[in-house]
Motif scaffolding. Structure first.
Motif, mmCIF file in Angstrom:
data_model
loop_
_atom_site.group_PDB
_atom_site.id
_atom_site.type_symbol
_atom_site.label_atom_id
_atom_site.label_comp_id
_atom_site.label_asym_id
_atom_site.label_seq_id
_atom_site.Cartn_x
_atom_site.Cartn_y
_atom_site.Cartn_z
ATOM 1 N N GLY A 31 -15.729 21.261 -44.731
ATOM 2 C CA GLY A 31 -16.117 19.699 -45.932
ATOM 3 C C GLY A 31 -15.507 20.272 -47.271
ATOM 4 N N THR A 32 -14.859 19.600 -47.990
ATOM 5 C CA THR A 32 -14.418 20.076 -48.894
ATOM 6 C C THR A 32 -15.529 18.932 -50.163
ATOM 7 O OG1 THR A 32 -12.785 18.074 -49.377
ATOM 8 C CG2 THR A 32 -11.625 20.482 -48.304
ATOM 9 N N GLY A 33 -15.713 18.460 -50.179
ATOM 10 C CA GLY A 33 -16.484 17.773 -51.402
ATOM 11 C C GLY A 33 -15.779 16.393 -52.201
ATOM 12 N N GLY A 55 -13.502 13.734 -49.807
ATOM 13 C CA GLY A 55 -13.379 12.620 -49.774
ATOM 14 C C GLY A 55 -13.498 11.462 -50.277
ATOM 15 N N LEU A 56 -14.635 11.769 -50.362
ATOM 16 C CA LEU A 56 -15.693 10.576 -50.907
ATOM 17 C C LEU A 56 -14.837 10.324 -52.535
ATOM 18 C CD1 LEU A 56 -19.150 10.191 -49.236
ATOM 19 C CD2 LEU A 56 -16.879 8.812 -49.082
ATOM 20 N N SER A 57 -15.538 11.553 -53.799
ATOM 21 C CA SER A 57 -14.007 11.187 -54.637
ATOM 22 C C SER A 57 -12.543 10.357 -54.345
ATOM 23 C CB SER A 57 -14.114 12.563 -55.619
ATOM 24 O OG SER A 57 -15.671 12.929 -54.967
ATOM 25 N N VAL A 98 -13.319 10.105 -40.587
ATOM 26 C CA VAL A 98 -13.867 11.224 -39.903
ATOM 27 C C VAL A 98 -15.375 11.458 -40.637
ATOM 28 C CG1 VAL A 98 -13.506 13.634 -40.751
ATOM 29 C CG2 VAL A 98 -11.207 11.754 -40.556
ATOM 30 N N ASN A 99 -16.108 11.311 -41.724
ATOM 31 C CA ASN A 99 -17.366 11.337 -41.766
ATOM 32 C C ASN A 99 -18.116 10.107 -41.075
ATOM 33 O OD1 ASN A 99 -16.423 12.836 -44.721
ATOM 34 N ND2 ASN A 99 -16.682 10.950 -45.714
ATOM 35 N N GLY A 100 -18.012 9.739 -41.210
ATOM 36 C CA GLY A 100 -18.358 8.737 -39.898
ATOM 37 C C GLY A 100 -18.951 9.832 -38.539
ATOM 38 N N LYS A 138 -17.999 13.027 -38.125
ATOM 39 C CA LYS A 138 -18.535 14.948 -39.172
ATOM 40 C C LYS A 138 -19.880 14.701 -38.903
ATOM 41 C CE LYS A 138 -16.375 15.786 -42.102
ATOM 42 N NZ LYS A 138 -15.416 16.478 -43.631
ATOM 43 N N TYR A 139 -20.687 13.975 -39.818
ATOM 44 C CA TYR A 139 -22.358 13.787 -39.768
ATOM 45 C C TYR A 139 -22.300 12.977 -38.941
ATOM 46 C CZ TYR A 139 -20.076 16.247 -44.098
ATOM 47 O OH TYR A 139 -18.816 16.812 -44.648
ATOM 48 N N ASN A 140 -22.182 13.630 -37.615
ATOM 49 C CA ASN A 140 -22.936 12.263 -36.728
ATOM 50 C C ASN A 140 -23.467 13.297 -35.808
ATOM 51 O OD1 ASN A 140 -23.028 10.404 -34.557
ATOM 52 N ND2 ASN A 140 -21.970 9.298 -36.192
ATOM 53 N N THR A 162 -19.663 17.199 -54.345
ATOM 54 C CA THR A 162 -21.541 16.880 -54.001
ATOM 55 C C THR A 162 -20.780 16.843 -52.169
ATOM 56 O OG1 THR A 162 -21.510 15.409 -55.956
ATOM 57 C CG2 THR A 162 -22.820 15.458 -53.905
ATOM 58 N N ARG A 163 -21.756 18.173 -52.155
ATOM 59 C CA ARG A 163 -21.844 18.248 -50.271
ATOM 60 C C ARG A 163 -23.149 18.261 -50.009
ATOM 61 N NH1 ARG A 163 -19.848 21.509 -46.717
ATOM 62 N NH2 ARG A 163 -19.422 19.162 -45.953
ATOM 63 N N LEU A 164 -23.939 17.750 -49.262
ATOM 64 C CA LEU A 164 -24.833 17.690 -48.408
ATOM 65 C C LEU A 164 -25.350 18.092 -47.352
ATOM 66 C CD1 LEU A 164 -26.162 13.148 -49.138
ATOM 67 C CD2 LEU A 164 -26.450 15.159 -50.620
ATOM 68 N N HIS A 165 -24.180 18.568 -46.786
ATOM 69 C CA HIS A 165 -24.580 19.111 -44.997
ATOM 70 C C HIS A 165 -23.384 20.366 -45.342
ATOM 71 C CE1 HIS A 165 -25.137 14.479 -44.504
ATOM 72 N NE2 HIS A 165 -26.365 15.027 -43.693
ATOM 73 N N SER A 166 -23.714 21.495 -45.475
ATOM 74 C CA SER A 166 -23.665 22.858 -45.938
ATOM 75 C C SER A 166 -22.860 22.864 -44.802
ATOM 76 C CB SER A 166 -24.100 24.277 -47.115
ATOM 77 O OG SER A 166 -24.740 23.893 -46.333
HETATM 78 P P1 ADP Z 1 -16.528 16.175 -47.412
HETATM 79 O O1 ADP Z 1 -17.111 15.190 -46.295
HETATM 80 O O2 ADP Z 1 -15.253 16.796 -47.424
HETATM 81 O O3 ADP Z 1 -17.763 17.126 -47.714
HETATM 82 P P2 ADP Z 1 -16.930 14.106 -48.934
HETATM 83 O O4 ADP Z 1 -16.656 13.959 -50.967
HETATM 84 O O5 ADP Z 1 -16.853 13.044 -47.641
HETATM 85 O O6 ADP Z 1 -16.737 15.594 -48.359
HETATM 86 O O7 ADP Z 1 -18.258 13.352 -48.779
HETATM 87 C C1 ADP Z 1 -19.698 14.237 -49.340
HETATM 88 C C2 ADP Z 1 -20.219 13.928 -48.985
HETATM 89 O O8 ADP Z 1 -21.899 13.575 -47.847
HETATM 90 C C3 ADP Z 1 -20.450 15.040 -47.146
HETATM 91 O O9 ADP Z 1 -20.456 16.691 -47.903
HETATM 92 C C4 ADP Z 1 -22.127 14.398 -46.968
HETATM 93 O O10 ADP Z 1 -22.698 15.358 -46.786
HETATM 94 C C5 ADP Z 1 -22.063 13.335 -47.407
HETATM 95 N N1 ADP Z 1 -21.468 12.367 -46.145
HETATM 96 C C6 ADP Z 1 -20.171 11.626 -46.585
HETATM 97 N N2 ADP Z 1 -20.118 10.540 -45.809
HETATM 98 C C7 ADP Z 1 -21.115 10.556 -44.660
HETATM 99 C C8 ADP Z 1 -21.456 9.953 -43.463
HETATM 100 N N3 ADP Z 1 -20.951 8.504 -43.210
HETATM 101 N N4 ADP Z 1 -22.866 10.193 -42.524
HETATM 102 C C9 ADP Z 1 -23.680 11.031 -43.627
HETATM 103 N N5 ADP Z 1 -23.334 11.720 -44.571
HETATM 104 C C10 ADP Z 1 -21.883 11.520 -45.220
#
Ligand code: ADP
Length: 508
Positions: free
Chosen positions: A471-473, A475-477, A416-418, A420-422, A463-467
């Protein structure tokens, strides 16, 4: 020449001469005096060689033994001449007498020659007095070197001793008597054993006997009784000295005071134990509070879901009603409230998943990752259609031993991240590799990418890089927690505007 032939062919003939009794005028007394003296000389001359031979056969390492043999022969020949001289009074065997005399002459000159040859060597032989002087000189040198060695041993800070091959001590240096407060007499032989702490004594003697039997080096830590009545830790060592035939001739040993070292070690050990205990308690406390926190998060998020669902439902109804009657601003407010409620819902959902993804309840079974990817595709069908994304696998994905639900969660979060952040048409590729440690599964996308300084941070909660993207920050945790519970590893590589690859290492 005729004379010589005649001589040897008539060697034992005696007719040509009268017996000596009839040659000249002999009185009975004169004749018998001659005869008896000759016989006595002959007997003595026959005895001497026997004594000489007896001597050199019995006495080992006699210098110049050959000369003894020669002397023996020469004296034997002399004796024979005298015996023949006596015999001639009745049997005048003058030819035999001449031959025996010749042999005697040869033996005597042979002996003289041999004596002449050995004379220089014989001169160099030491007299008993000279030998005695040499022995004394050597003994005094030996004493000096023993004194020197003992002086050295006395100057050392350790206990130094020597022992006979049977293990009984025959020397202790000065520090031993100072340390123990005992005299040498109170320590020598086996009396030193009393200095060993009763608890260490049996083991010490057992090991010492073992070394005495097999000749191997000895080493042991033990307590020794000091002059002040206290025991002190010592490191004892002993080494066997051997002769050229490898027989043990003595043992040399030392005992070094290691009391300070022991104390320091004990203190360190005590501190380590205390610290370990503190850590153990802190760990238990931490584990408990972690559990409490997870339970709280689980209960709280679960209980929050119900009222939130009610709020969302009612907001939906309000929205429907308001759309018909109210103005644009009110509708906009209500739409934003619905959005926020939906974000809150997914946040609570994720919190619930995060809290629950602990080892407790982990159900491991053979899981086909191909199947997992298919399940994920079904779950995110809407998103894929909306973004026209594509998920494909490269090569055959393995069957692993894992919790199926958690695997779906893990791959769904990454895929989903792949998507979403695309900014492009998303293309997600799942592939696998294998090494001796396990499987390395990668999920790569062609998305926005992540700046290198954030690569390690993105696994931390919230932690979120793309506000700008929802997202909830969490998923990766969640993904990291799942991987940890499966004893694996997760890491990421990325290039801005090219794409990101998540690697998962799972043991076989
Ligand atoms: P969420 O996606 O809900 O914000 P995640 O823990 O999954 O939380 O991801 C944390 C942050 O890492 C995201 O907010 C995004 O900024 C960055 N990120 C995660 N996966 C990707 C990806 N495949 N490409 C670019 N940025 C990503």
């Amino acid at each position: 020449m005729n004379d010589i032939t005649h001589f040897f062919s008539n060697l034992f003939k005696a007719e040509n001469w009268p017996p000596r009794w009839h040659c000249g005028i002999w009185t009975e007394f004169h004749g018998w005096l001659y005869i008896i003296s000759d016989v006595l000389i002959a007997l003595a001359y026959f005895t001497i060689p026997f004594l000489l031979v007896h001597f050199i056969l019995r006495k080992k390492n006699v210098p110049f033994p050959k000369i003894f043999w020669l002397f023996g022969t020469f004296i034997l020949a002399c004796g024979t001449t005298h015996l023949i001289d006596a015999l001639i009074f009745w049997v005048p065997i003058y030819r035999v007498s001449a031959i025996v005399r010749l042999l005697t002459a040869l033996a005597s000159w042979g002996t003289i020659y041999a004596l002449y040859r050995i004379l220089p060597d014989a001169f160099s032989l030491k007299t008993p007095a000279e030998l005695e002087a040499v022995v004394q000189e050597r003994t005094s040198e030996l004493h000096k070197s023993v004194k020197k060695i003992r002086f050295l041993a006395d100057a050392m800070p350790q206990i130094v001793w020597t022992a006979r091959p049977d293990g009984s001590r025959d020397y202790f240096n000065l520090p031993t008597t100072i340390f123990s407060g005992k005299t040498l007499e109170q320590l020598l032989e086996w009396k030193w054993v009393d200095l060993i702490h009763p608890d260490d004594r049996d083991e010490y003697l057992h090991k010492w006997n073992e070394s005495l039997n097999n000749g191997e080096d000895f080493e042991m830590e033990k307590r020794l009784l000091g002059a002040d009545g206290k025991y002190y830790w010592h490191l004892s060592r002993a080494h066997a000295q051997r002769d050229e035939n490898a027989n043990i001739i003595m043992w040399v040993g030392t005992a070094t005071d290691i009391e300070m070292q022991k104390r320091a070690n004990e203190l360190l050990e005590k501190q380590v134990n205390e610290r370990t205990e503190e850590l153990r308690k802190a760990n238990i406390k931490l584990a408990n509070s972690n559990d409490d926190l997870e339970n709280f998060a689980a209960i709280a998020s679960h209980d929050l879901q119900a009222p939130l669902r009610t709020i969302t439902n009612y907001l939906g109804l309000i929205h429907k009603t308001v759309v018909k009657t109210e103005d644009g601003i009110t509708i906009d407010f209500i739409t934003r409230t619905i959005d926020a409620a939906s974000r809150m819902s997914s946040l609570i959902n994720n919190l619930l998943i995060y809290a629950r993804s602990s080892t407790a309840g982990l159900k491991k079974e053979p899981v086909d990752l191909e199947e997992i990817v298919e399940l994920v595709k079904e779950n995110i069908h809407e998103l894929l259609t909306e973004k026209q994304g594509q998920v494909k696998t490269s090569g055959k994905l393995p069957v692993i031993n894992a919790d199926k639900l958690q695997m779906v969660q893990l791959f769904q979060n990454l895929i989903v991240n792949g998507i979403k952040y695309n900014d492009k048409t998303p293309l997600i590729t799942v592939s696998t590799d294998e090494n001796e440690n396990g499987y390395i599964i990668s999920v790569s996308d062609n998305g926005k990418g992540i700046e290198s300084q954030y690569l390690s941070k993105i696994f931390e909660v919230f932690t979120r890089l793309h506000s700008d993207i929802k997202g909830t920050g969490l998923g990766l945790s969640i993904a990291q927690k799942i991987i940890q519970h499966h004893n694996g590893k997760i890491w990421v590589e990325s290039e801005i505007n090219v794409g990101t690859t998540f690697f998962i290492m799972l043991p076989k």
